[in-house]
Enzyme design. Structure first.
Site, PDB file in Angstrom:
ATOM      1  N   HIS A 261      70.185  24.068  48.798  1.00 19.55           N
ATOM      2  CA  HIS A 261      69.653  25.307  49.374  1.00 19.55           C
ATOM      3  C   HIS A 261      69.890  25.414  50.875  1.00 19.55           C
ATOM      4  O   HIS A 261      69.208  26.177  51.562  1.00 19.55           O
ATOM      5  CB  HIS A 261      68.157  25.431  49.041  1.00 19.55           C
ATOM      6  CG  HIS A 261      67.894  25.584  47.570  1.00 19.55           C
ATOM      7  ND1 HIS A 261      66.660  25.408  46.995  1.00 19.55           N
ATOM      8  CD2 HIS A 261      68.737  25.926  46.549  1.00 19.55           C
ATOM      9  CE1 HIS A 261      66.751  25.615  45.679  1.00 19.55           C
ATOM     10  NE2 HIS A 261      67.992  25.915  45.394  1.00 19.55           N
TER      11      HIS A 261
ATOM     12  N   GLN B  16      66.859  19.988  46.977  1.00 19.41           N
ATOM     13  CA  GLN B  16      66.607  21.416  47.211  1.00 19.41           C
ATOM     14  C   GLN B  16      66.026  21.614  48.604  1.00 19.41           C
ATOM     15  O   GLN B  16      65.834  22.739  49.047  1.00 19.41           O
ATOM     16  CB  GLN B  16      65.613  21.954  46.179  1.00 19.41           C
ATOM     17  CG  GLN B  16      66.137  21.920  44.756  1.00 19.41           C
ATOM     18  CD  GLN B  16      65.035  22.250  43.761  1.00 19.41           C
ATOM     19  OE1 GLN B  16      64.646  23.409  43.618  1.00 19.41           O
ATOM     20  NE2 GLN B  16      64.529  21.263  43.069  1.00 19.41           N
TER      21      GLN B  16
ATOM     22  N   ARG C  69      60.370  26.574  61.747  1.00 20.16           N
ATOM     23  CA  ARG C  69      60.535  25.474  60.786  1.00 20.16           C
ATOM     24  C   ARG C  69      61.319  24.320  61.437  1.00 20.16           C
ATOM     25  O   ARG C  69      61.057  23.164  61.184  1.00 20.16           O
ATOM     26  CB  ARG C  69      61.272  25.936  59.521  1.00 20.16           C
ATOM     27  CG  ARG C  69      60.610  27.044  58.716  1.00 20.16           C
ATOM     28  CD  ARG C  69      59.372  26.582  57.964  1.00 20.16           C
ATOM     29  NE  ARG C  69      58.228  26.338  58.818  1.00 20.16           N
ATOM     30  CZ  ARG C  69      57.485  27.270  59.422  1.00 20.16           C
ATOM     31  NH1 ARG C  69      57.771  28.551  59.292  1.00 20.16           N
ATOM     32  NH2 ARG C  69      56.460  26.950  60.169  1.00 20.16           N
TER      33      ARG C  69
ATOM     34  N   TYR D 158      62.754  30.538  60.889  1.00 16.57           N
ATOM     35  CA  TYR D 158      63.507  29.269  60.824  1.00 16.57           C
ATOM     36  C   TYR D 158      63.469  28.521  62.158  1.00 16.57           C
ATOM     37  O   TYR D 158      63.508  27.289  62.173  1.00 16.57           O
ATOM     38  CB  TYR D 158      64.937  29.503  60.300  1.00 16.57           C
ATOM     39  CG  TYR D 158      64.903  29.815  58.823  1.00 16.57           C
ATOM     40  CD1 TYR D 158      64.649  28.804  57.897  1.00 16.57           C
ATOM     41  CD2 TYR D 158      65.022  31.115  58.357  1.00 16.57           C
ATOM     42  CE1 TYR D 158      64.539  29.082  56.545  1.00 16.57           C
ATOM     43  CE2 TYR D 158      64.930  31.411  57.002  1.00 16.57           C
ATOM     44  CZ  TYR D 158      64.677  30.379  56.104  1.00 16.57           C
ATOM     45  OH  TYR D 158      64.555  30.661  54.763  1.00 16.57           O
TER      46      TYR D 158
ATOM     47  N   VAL E  39      65.636  21.723  52.643  1.00 16.95           N
ATOM     48  CA  VAL E  39      66.531  22.072  53.745  1.00 16.95           C
ATOM     49  C   VAL E  39      66.307  21.148  54.946  1.00 16.95           C
ATOM     50  O   VAL E  39      67.018  21.234  55.938  1.00 16.95           O
ATOM     51  CB  VAL E  39      66.373  23.556  54.157  1.00 16.95           C
ATOM     52  CG1 VAL E  39      66.778  24.468  52.994  1.00 16.95           C
ATOM     53  CG2 VAL E  39      64.958  23.877  54.619  1.00 16.95           C
TER      54      VAL E  39
HETATM   55  N1  APR Z   1      54.946  13.669  45.919  1.00 20.20           N
HETATM   56  C1  APR Z   1      55.722  14.197  44.933  1.00 20.20           C
HETATM   57  N2  APR Z   1      55.597  15.456  44.497  1.00 20.20           N
HETATM   58  C2  APR Z   1      54.648  16.212  45.062  1.00 20.20           C
HETATM   59  C3  APR Z   1      53.807  15.752  46.074  1.00 20.20           C
HETATM   60  C4  APR Z   1      53.978  14.401  46.517  1.00 20.20           C
HETATM   61  N3  APR Z   1      53.226  13.858  47.478  1.00 20.20           N
HETATM   62  N4  APR Z   1      52.971  16.754  46.439  1.00 20.20           N
HETATM   63  C5  APR Z   1      53.295  17.815  45.663  1.00 20.20           C
HETATM   64  N5  APR Z   1      54.294  17.494  44.823  1.00 20.20           N
HETATM   65  C6  APR Z   1      54.978  18.301  43.809  1.00 20.20           C
HETATM   66  C7  APR Z   1      54.156  19.436  43.230  1.00 20.20           C
HETATM   67  O1  APR Z   1      53.337  18.958  42.157  1.00 20.20           O
HETATM   68  C8  APR Z   1      55.253  20.379  42.731  1.00 20.20           C
HETATM   69  O2  APR Z   1      55.626  20.096  41.391  1.00 20.20           O
HETATM   70  O3  APR Z   1      56.075  18.917  44.415  1.00 20.20           O
HETATM   71  C9  APR Z   1      56.431  20.076  43.674  1.00 20.20           C
HETATM   72  C10 APR Z   1      56.739  21.164  44.655  1.00 20.20           C
HETATM   73  O4  APR Z   1      57.170  22.293  43.975  1.00 20.20           O
HETATM   74  P1  APR Z   1      57.665  23.581  44.776  1.00 20.20           P
HETATM   75  O5  APR Z   1      56.708  23.845  45.884  1.00 20.20           O
HETATM   76  O6  APR Z   1      57.911  24.650  43.771  1.00 20.20           O
HETATM   77  O7  APR Z   1      59.021  23.109  45.455  1.00 20.20           O
HETATM   78  P2  APR Z   1      60.477  23.065  44.871  1.00 20.20           P
HETATM   79  O8  APR Z   1      60.466  22.812  43.395  1.00 20.20           O
HETATM   80  O9  APR Z   1      61.264  22.157  45.738  1.00 20.20           O
HETATM   81  O10 APR Z   1      60.939  24.546  45.142  1.00 20.20           O
HETATM   82  C11 APR Z   1      62.256  24.897  44.849  1.00 20.20           C
HETATM   83  O11 APR Z   1      61.963  27.064  45.813  1.00 20.20           O
HETATM   84  O12 APR Z   1      61.222  28.489  47.525  1.00 20.20           O
HETATM   85  C12 APR Z   1      62.263  27.781  46.982  1.00 20.20           C
HETATM   86  O13 APR Z   1      64.251  27.267  48.052  1.00 20.20           O
HETATM   87  C13 APR Z   1      62.920  26.843  47.941  1.00 20.20           C
HETATM   88  O14 APR Z   1      64.009  24.737  47.525  1.00 20.20           O
HETATM   89  C14 APR Z   1      62.855  25.508  47.239  1.00 20.20           C
HETATM   90  C15 APR Z   1      62.781  25.922  45.794  1.00 20.20           C
END
Ligand code: APR
Length: 235
Positions: A108, A90, A60, A57, A92
């Protein structure tokens, strides 16, 4: 005369910050900056190796200081001219706040904050000169500090307020999330019947037919959303 604005509730995920150079989670193949997510973002991982988690962290936070809000974050701030905008994130990072959004609820946790292990309601905000913590870091009362992050296996204290906001939405928007992590993904179930729902994501997860999918990145997608909403405001 005082007019009330419609309530626009927006749920954002990692994709919201992608254009700011902050990597998403699932796009990186289950790794988060080369670490297994469960090593650096779970209660077990923290118990097993607190040193690693603090170091992770700290890194990050340094990355976040180099990042800036992107056009999408700024567009959401602009929407406050026409709507009471409520953001449930979601993420941080603090990019919604730095873009000027007035109401931001973090599901989160927050990267730039730490809290004491002994008294979890005691939260401190870090600044640029004091970004780093270790398992030995304490506050003035000798209480140990930990990242103010909701780890996997921990409860999500802000979910109740998020559900309340969602149930009051006149328009509900989901941006940049794979809808893979609960309870955040379940917010969609609390939207009242008949309320328009939009989902902006270049690679969207499957959703119901009541959801209008805008298959674009955040900034482009929000610009398109603003146009659609602007038209509906004029009607
Ligand atoms: N604009 C919009 N969406 C995008 C872009 C962009 N430029 N680039 C990627 N994405 C989308 C991807 O297609 C995907 O559906 O963002 C999404 C990211 O998904 P995740 O990586 O799973 O992130 P998230 O859903 O926020 O994860 C939820 O998981 O690890 C934990 O706590 C962490 O808050 C996080 C939670």
């Amino acid at each position: 005369m005082q007019t009330t604005k419609p309530k626009l509730v927006i749920s954002t995920g990692a994709g919201m910050s992608a254009e700011s150079g902050i990597s998403t989670f699932r796009d990186a193949g289950g790794l988060w900056e080369n670490h297994n997510v469960m090593d650096v973002a779970s209660a077990d991982g923290f118990a097993r190796n607190p040193e690693l988690v603090h170091r992770f962290y700290n890194e990050r936070r340094r990355d976040l200081l180099k990042a800036q809000p992107n056009k999408g974050h700024l567009e959401l701030k602009e929407l406050e001219k026409y709507y009471d905008v409520y953001i449930i994130t979601q993420n941080v990072d603090d990019l919604h706040e730095r873009a000027g959004s007035s109401r931001v609820l973090h599901l989160h946790g927050e990267l730039m904050k730490v809290r004491t292990i002994e008294e979890p309601t005691q939260v401190y905000t870090l600044d640029e000169e004091h970004l780093e913590t270790t398992p030995d870091s304490t506050d003035a009362q000798g209480r140990h500090l930990r990242p103010h992050i909701v780890f996997f296996q921990e409860a999500v204290p802000n979910i109740e307020r998020a559900v309340e906001w969602t149930a009051e939405a006149d328009v509900f928007v989901v941006i940049g999330t794979s809808l893979a992590v609960y309870p955040a993904a379940s917010l969609l179930h609390y939207v009242r019947a008949g309320v328009p729902v939009y989902y902006i994501d270049p690679n969207p997860a499957p959703v119901g037919s009541n959801v209008t999918v805008i298959r674009k990145g955040a900034s482009e997608g929000i610009a398109e959303l603003a146009e659609i909403l602007g038209k509906s405001l004029q009607n």
